[in-house]
Design an enzyme around this catalytic site. Structure first.
Site, short mmCIF file in Angstrom:
data_model
loop_
_atom_site.label_atom_id
_atom_site.label_comp_id
_atom_site.label_asym_id
_atom_site.label_seq_id
_atom_site.Cartn_x
_atom_site.Cartn_y
_atom_site.Cartn_z
N TYR A 85 18.97 28.19 9.25
CA TYR A 85 17.80 28.96 9.69
C TYR A 85 17.66 28.95 11.21
CZ TYR A 85 15.92 29.03 4.90
OH TYR A 85 15.72 29.25 3.57
N LYS A 121 0.84 -1.21 0.00
CA LYS A 121 0.00 0.00 0.00
C LYS A 121 0.87 1.26 0.00
CE LYS A 121 -0.31 -0.33 5.04
NZ LYS A 121 -1.12 -0.89 6.14
C1 LIG Z 1 -0.38 -1.94 6.74
C2 LIG Z 1 -0.99 -3.22 7.22
C3 LIG Z 1 -0.20 -4.36 7.43
C4 LIG Z 1 1.31 -4.35 7.33
O1 LIG Z 1 1.85 -3.80 8.50
P1 LIG Z 1 3.45 -3.74 8.73
O2 LIG Z 1 3.61 -3.26 10.11
O3 LIG Z 1 3.97 -2.80 7.71
O4 LIG Z 1 3.96 -5.13 8.51
C5 LIG Z 1 -0.84 -5.54 7.76
N1 LIG Z 1 -2.18 -5.59 7.91
C6 LIG Z 1 -2.97 -4.51 7.74
C7 LIG Z 1 -4.44 -4.62 7.94
C8 LIG Z 1 -2.40 -3.29 7.41
O5 LIG Z 1 -3.19 -2.21 7.25
#
Ligand SMILES: *Cc1c(COP(=O)(O)O)cnc(C)c1O
Length: 361
Positions: A256, A35
């Site tokens: 800055y 994702k």
């Molecule tokens: C993003 C997500 C994962 C993966 O999590 P990680 O900590 O990156 O391994 C697994 N399950 C769901 C439902 C998620 O939204």
């Protein structure tokens, strides 16, 4: 010469990390989470590598799933956040997207749809995260309605998500798992609970499908631990270069707001990467970078296009020398801790401005 910034991607590291998942969870299938543009690494680059190596892929929403299909990805793709509108179901049926069902509204959409073929559903239970999912007491009811619908395939997967699996001192994971197993006890079908932290630290959570994301990119999510405890290898190395050097006298400031003041005559290297390139603005003075492979501390505030580091202790630094901001030799999680965040955020927020370049040794 072009601006030298690159997010170098090591796909051999990705394969290595998936191999570690397989080794740790030998009896589970792997749903690789890609994702948010594969946590900023580049969805198609990562998904093409994983297409035949993982058993399925997972994204947040149908737009991300379509990008993968349009790019030639054949693996099943799960929509982790479920459906945002009923019309997504027809696409899911056509394009073999698996859908999370996590509330009544989505279930009704599924029941009322007219689909070319049934879709595979993950019924998500809320065992304590309290973000998405149906109450454990409702699992049986939802399950029976899914089974009764011709629009849902019979091979329903029961799933849940952990809130604290990155903390081995917390009891929450054990409690969530017990609640999950109890809620599912009379419901046949595959089960899925483990994220990366579940894969790494909670063998009892592996079940039929693991859902690692972060660890595939070579980082450990575990609290108080670097990736070094495992054989994870960073997929992304963010690199830049020195573009200017100067001497500053004791008492002179850099950057800055003049937040860094030289306590001795100092040599300052300017590097052409800043928050506009994905480096966190909140990284404080002292945050390490690697100049020619050696550590040097940030000196002065992060600008949009540049940072400044104190290279007084590193004789011989020249304009054009390579600088690594995270990745090989400098764990993403360490830089993130300095900046008060997690590595997930750093890579996910990487802008398109920084080219992703596949360089697999
Ligand atoms: C993003 C997500 C994962 C993966 O999590 P990680 O900590 O990156 O391994 C697994 N399950 C769901 C439902 C998620 O939204």
């Amino acid at each position: 010469m072009a601006r030298p910034n690159q997010a170098r991607l090591n796909l051999a590291a990705l394969r290595n990390n998936l191999g570690l998942v397989r080794q740790l969870a030998p009896h589970s299938r792997v749903m690789a989470v890609v994702k948010a543009n594969a946590y900023g690494h580049g969805a198609l680059t990562i998904a093409r590598e994983l297409d035949t190596l993982a058993d399925a892929l997972a994204v947040a929403c149908i737009e991300e799933a379509e990008e993968l299909r349009d790019g030639g990805i054949n693996a099943p793709v799960l929509l982790l956040e479920g459906l945002f509108e009923a019309a997504e179901l027809a696409l899911a049926a056509e394009r073999n997207f698996w859908v999370t069902i996590d509330n009544e509204r989505q279930l009704v959409w599924l029941e009322q749809a007219r689909l070319s073929r049934p879709v595979r559903c993950l019924l998500k239970l809320d065992t304590g995260m309290h973000r998405l999912g149906v109450a454990p007491e409702q699992a049986g009811l939802f399950y029976r309605r899914l089974r009764a619908s011709p629009n849902a395939r019979d091979d329903i997967v029961l799933s849940t998500h952990f809130a604290s699996a990155d903390d081995t001192a917390s009891d929450q994971t054990r409690a969530q798992l017990a609640l999950f197993e109890h809620a599912c006890r009379n419901l046949p079908g595959e089960r899925s609970a483990a994220n990366s932290a579940g894969v790494l630290a909670w063998p009892a959570s592996h079940l039929d499908w693991v859902r690692p994301g972060y660890m595939l990119y070579g980082n450990s999510p575990m609290v108080g631990e670097n990736a070094g405890g495992h054989t994870l290898q960073p997929v992304m190395t963010l690199s830049s270069a020195v573009i200017s050097l100067r001497e500053v006298q004791s008492g002179e400031s850099v950057g800055y707001g003049a937040t860094w003041v030289a306590s001795r005559p100092s040599r300052i290297a300017t590097i052409c990467a800043g928050y506009g390139d994905g480096y966190p603005r909140l990284a404080p003075n002292g945050t390490p970078v690697l100049v020619n492979g050696r550590r040097a501390p940030l000196a002065g505030r992060v600008s949009m296009d540049m940072i400044t580091v104190d290279v007084t202790e590193l004789p011989g630094v020249c304009i054009g020398d390579e600088v690594i901001l995270w990745g090989d030799g400098l764990p993403l999680g360490e830089v993130a801790r300095y900046a008060g965040t997690i590595g997930y955020e750093l890579t996910t927020r990487m802008p398109a401005r920084t080219p992703r370049v596949v360089i697999t040794p």
